[in-house]
Design an enzyme around this catalytic site. Sequence first.
Site, short mmCIF file in Angstrom:
data_model
loop_
_atom_site.label_atom_id
_atom_site.label_comp_id
_atom_site.label_asym_id
_atom_site.label_seq_id
_atom_site.Cartn_x
_atom_site.Cartn_y
_atom_site.Cartn_z
N HIS A 299 0.86 -1.19 0.00
CA HIS A 299 0.00 0.00 0.00
C HIS A 299 0.89 1.24 0.00
O HIS A 299 2.06 1.19 0.40
CB HIS A 299 -0.90 0.01 1.23
N GLU B 87 1.07 3.84 1.91
CA GLU B 87 1.64 4.21 3.20
C GLU B 87 2.85 3.34 3.53
O GLU B 87 3.87 3.84 4.01
CB GLU B 87 0.60 4.03 4.33
N CYS C 172 -5.93 1.89 6.11
CA CYS C 172 -6.63 0.67 6.52
C CYS C 172 -6.03 0.17 7.84
O CYS C 172 -5.10 0.77 8.39
CB CYS C 172 -6.50 -0.39 5.43
N CYS D 55 -2.20 -0.68 7.49
CA CYS D 55 -1.37 0.52 7.43
C CYS D 55 -1.38 1.28 8.75
O CYS D 55 -0.35 1.79 9.18
CB CYS D 55 -1.81 1.41 6.27
#
Length: 151
Positions: free
Chosen positions: A52, A54, A82, A85
């Site tokens: 992801h 991040e 999420c 993360c």
Amino acid sequence: MSDTAHMQEALKLAARAGAAGEVPVGAVVVKDGVIIGRGYNQPIAGTDPTAHAEIMAMRDASKTLGNYRLADCDLYVTLEPCVMCSGAIMHARIARVFFGAKDPKTGACGSAIDLFAHAHLNHHAVVSGGMLADEAVKLLQDFFSRRRGKN
């Protein structure tokens, strides 16, 4: 650079993800006003469910600092983090998180759940949502509209 300029950089990275066929999410890590880490969604290209935006930005920042702890750093991301993360943000000790669009299905900063509100967890970043949200939402809507048009 200002908070807005940092988020604009994250939006550029999100557009890069979208152009590559990934969900358009971008992120930057900032320390003392300077971007030290950049990332955008790459789970498809990297065959990596953890890739992801991040995570990629925090990996980049950790390499820059030579430390997995990112104390006194801020994270700017175009979509609400999420659970995965948010957990990584806590472990990295990110001080502040700024996000653009809310994610009502998987957002872990107040939309679906708020991990940062749990007092028993050992690290609590200060979270601010809605920064340049219209631009972030538009990137996502345009991406999914194009995707649905191809099916």
